[in-house]
Scaffold this motif. Structure first.
Motif, PDB file in Angstrom:
ATOM      1  N   ILE A  29       0.842  -1.204   0.000  1.00 37.05           N
ATOM      2  CA  ILE A  29       0.000   0.000   0.000  1.00 37.05           C
ATOM      3  C   ILE A  29       0.871   1.246   0.000  1.00 37.05           C
ATOM      4  N   ASN A  30       1.980   1.204   0.717  1.00 34.35           N
ATOM      5  CA  ASN A  30       2.899   2.331   0.762  1.00 34.35           C
ATOM      6  C   ASN A  30       3.467   2.634  -0.628  1.00 34.35           C
ATOM      7  N   VAL A  31       3.850   1.610  -1.367  1.00 38.87           N
ATOM      8  CA  VAL A  31       4.390   1.797  -2.719  1.00 38.87           C
ATOM      9  C   VAL A  31       3.313   2.339  -3.656  1.00 38.87           C
ATOM     10  N   ILE A  32       2.094   1.826  -3.533  1.00 49.22           N
ATOM     11  CA  ILE A  32       1.007   2.312  -4.379  1.00 49.22           C
ATOM     12  C   ILE A  32       0.702   3.783  -4.104  1.00 49.22           C
ATOM     13  N   VAL A  33       0.600   4.144  -2.829  1.00 47.03           N
ATOM     14  CA  VAL A  33       0.339   5.543  -2.469  1.00 47.03           C
ATOM     15  C   VAL A  33       1.466   6.437  -2.967  1.00 47.03           C
ATOM     16  N   TYR A  34       2.703   5.998  -2.811  1.00 48.25           N
ATOM     17  CA  TYR A  34       3.840   6.793  -3.267  1.00 48.25           C
ATOM     18  C   TYR A  34       3.798   6.982  -4.789  1.00 48.25           C
ATOM     19  N   ALA A  35       3.476   5.917  -5.524  1.00 44.26           N
ATOM     20  CA  ALA A  35       3.420   6.009  -6.985  1.00 44.26           C
ATOM     21  C   ALA A  35       2.315   6.969  -7.432  1.00 44.26           C
ATOM     22  N   VAL A  36       1.160   6.892  -6.791  1.00 44.55           N
ATOM     23  CA  VAL A  36       0.063   7.800  -7.133  1.00 44.55           C
ATOM     24  C   VAL A  36       0.456   9.241  -6.826  1.00 44.55           C
ATOM     25  N   LEU A  37       1.041   9.459  -5.651  1.00 51.05           N
ATOM     26  CA  LEU A  37       1.480  10.812  -5.298  1.00 51.05           C
ATOM     27  C   LEU A  37       2.556  11.325  -6.240  1.00 51.05           C
ATOM     28  N   MET A  38       3.454  10.449  -6.667  1.00 50.19           N
ATOM     29  CA  MET A  38       4.497  10.851  -7.598  1.00 50.19           C
ATOM     30  C   MET A  38       3.879  11.251  -8.940  1.00 50.19           C
ATOM     31  N   GLY A  39       2.881  10.477  -9.399  1.00 51.02           N
ATOM     32  CA  GLY A  39       2.201  10.815 -10.643  1.00 51.02           C
ATOM     33  C   GLY A  39       1.478  12.143 -10.561  1.00 51.02           C
ATOM     34  N   ILE A  40       0.789  12.367  -9.460  1.00 52.96           N
ATOM     35  CA  ILE A  40       0.095  13.647  -9.267  1.00 52.96           C
ATOM     36  C   ILE A  40       1.106  14.772  -9.123  1.00 52.96           C
ATOM     37  N   ASP A  41       2.143  14.502  -8.360  1.00 54.32           N
ATOM     38  CA  ASP A  41       3.157  15.506  -8.065  1.00 54.32           C
ATOM     39  C   ASP A  41       3.873  15.992  -9.328  1.00 54.32           C
ATOM     40  N   LEU A  42       4.332  15.085 -10.133  1.00 52.32           N
ATOM     41  CA  LEU A  42       5.109  15.463 -11.313  1.00 52.32           C
ATOM     42  C   LEU A  42       4.251  15.634 -12.560  1.00 52.32           C
ATOM     43  N   GLY A  43       3.202  14.810 -12.690  1.00 51.80           N
ATOM     44  CA  GLY A  43       2.400  14.860 -13.901  1.00 51.80           C
ATOM     45  C   GLY A  43       1.375  15.976 -13.922  1.00 51.80           C
ATOM     46  N   VAL A  44       0.731  16.224 -12.811  1.00 50.57           N
ATOM     47  CA  VAL A  44      -0.359  17.184 -12.786  1.00 50.57           C
ATOM     48  C   VAL A  44       0.079  18.527 -12.200  1.00 50.57           C
ATOM     49  N   LEU A  45       0.644  18.480 -11.022  1.00 49.15           N
ATOM     50  CA  LEU A  45       0.985  19.717 -10.321  1.00 49.15           C
ATOM     51  C   LEU A  45       2.366  20.257 -10.666  1.00 49.15           C
ATOM     52  N   ASN A  46       3.263  19.373 -11.085  1.00 48.53           N
ATOM     53  CA  ASN A  46       4.635  19.746 -11.444  1.00 48.53           C
ATOM     54  C   ASN A  46       5.350  20.473 -10.302  1.00 48.53           C
ATOM     55  N   LEU A  47       5.151  19.944  -9.088  1.00 49.99           N
ATOM     56  CA  LEU A  47       5.782  20.548  -7.912  1.00 49.99           C
ATOM     57  C   LEU A  47       7.061  19.820  -7.511  1.00 49.99           C
ATOM     58  N   GLY A  48       6.977  18.506  -7.372  1.00 49.87           N
ATOM     59  CA  GLY A  48       8.151  17.714  -7.059  1.00 49.87           C
ATOM     60  C   GLY A  48       8.471  17.539  -5.591  1.00 49.87           C
ATOM     61  N   PHE A  49       7.562  17.929  -4.692  1.00 49.81           N
ATOM     62  CA  PHE A  49       7.882  17.743  -3.272  1.00 49.81           C
ATOM     63  C   PHE A  49       6.823  16.982  -2.493  1.00 49.81           C
ATOM     64  N   ILE A  50       5.692  16.681  -3.075  1.00 45.82           N
ATOM     65  CA  ILE A  50       4.621  16.009  -2.329  1.00 45.82           C
ATOM     66  C   ILE A  50       4.995  14.557  -2.023  1.00 45.82           C
ATOM     67  N   ALA A  51       5.472  13.800  -3.010  1.00 41.39           N
ATOM     68  CA  ALA A  51       5.849  12.401  -2.786  1.00 41.39           C
ATOM     69  C   ALA A  51       7.032  12.266  -1.818  1.00 41.39           C
ATOM     70  N   PRO A  52       8.097  13.085  -1.954  1.00 44.99           N
ATOM     71  CA  PRO A  52       9.170  12.995  -0.946  1.00 44.99           C
ATOM     72  C   PRO A  52       8.701  13.376   0.462  1.00 44.99           C
ATOM     73  N   LEU A  53       7.765  14.303   0.561  1.00 48.17           N
ATOM     74  CA  LEU A  53       7.211  14.661   1.871  1.00 48.17           C
ATOM     75  C   LEU A  53       6.451  13.481   2.470  1.00 48.17           C
TER      76      LEU A  53
END
Length: 117
Positions: A29-53
């Motif tokens: 579940i941790n890997v899935i949540v991280y992957a989704v956050l990474m996709g949102i973080d870089l693909g949609v928002l283009n911020l780059g800090f949500i998944a590392p946070l």
């Protein structure tokens, strides 16, 4: 999902034992949540800090469940430091974490399979 939430509730508990299922379901579940956050973080928002946070926020629960899993196999929590050895360390740690827990009571507590049955 309850495996994930149970680990988060025990976010700073490093004593006791964790079943194989508890560890691997939390990791999945941790890997899935991280992957989704990474996709949102870089693909949609283009911020780059949500998944590392997020990774920083689940660091203690991840460490706690890993140490409890090592306790279930009869090993000290210090074996988690094997992951720092390049190449072979993570492989050895993976073998330890995937192994069957001790059926009998050990110095870290009673068998968690028997406690939930």
């Amino acid at each position: 999902m309850h495996w994930y939430l149970d680990v988060l509730k025990k976010y700073a508990v490093f004593s006791g034992r964790a079943r194989r299922q508890e560890y691997w379901m939390f990791t999945l579940i941790n890997v899935i949540v991280y992957a989704v956050l990474m996709g949102i973080d870089l693909g949609v928002l283009n911020l780059g800090f949500i998944a590392p946070l997020y990774s920083l926020l689940v660091l203690l629960p991840s460490l706690g469940v890993t140490i409890r899993r090592l306790h279930d196999t009869g090993r000290s929590g210090w074996f988690v430091l094997l992951g720092l050895i390049p190449l072979v360390g993570p492989i050895i740690l993976l073998v330890f974490l995937a192994g069957e827990g001790k059926a009998e009571e050990n110095q870290y507590g009673s068998n968690p399979k028997l406690a939930t049955a």
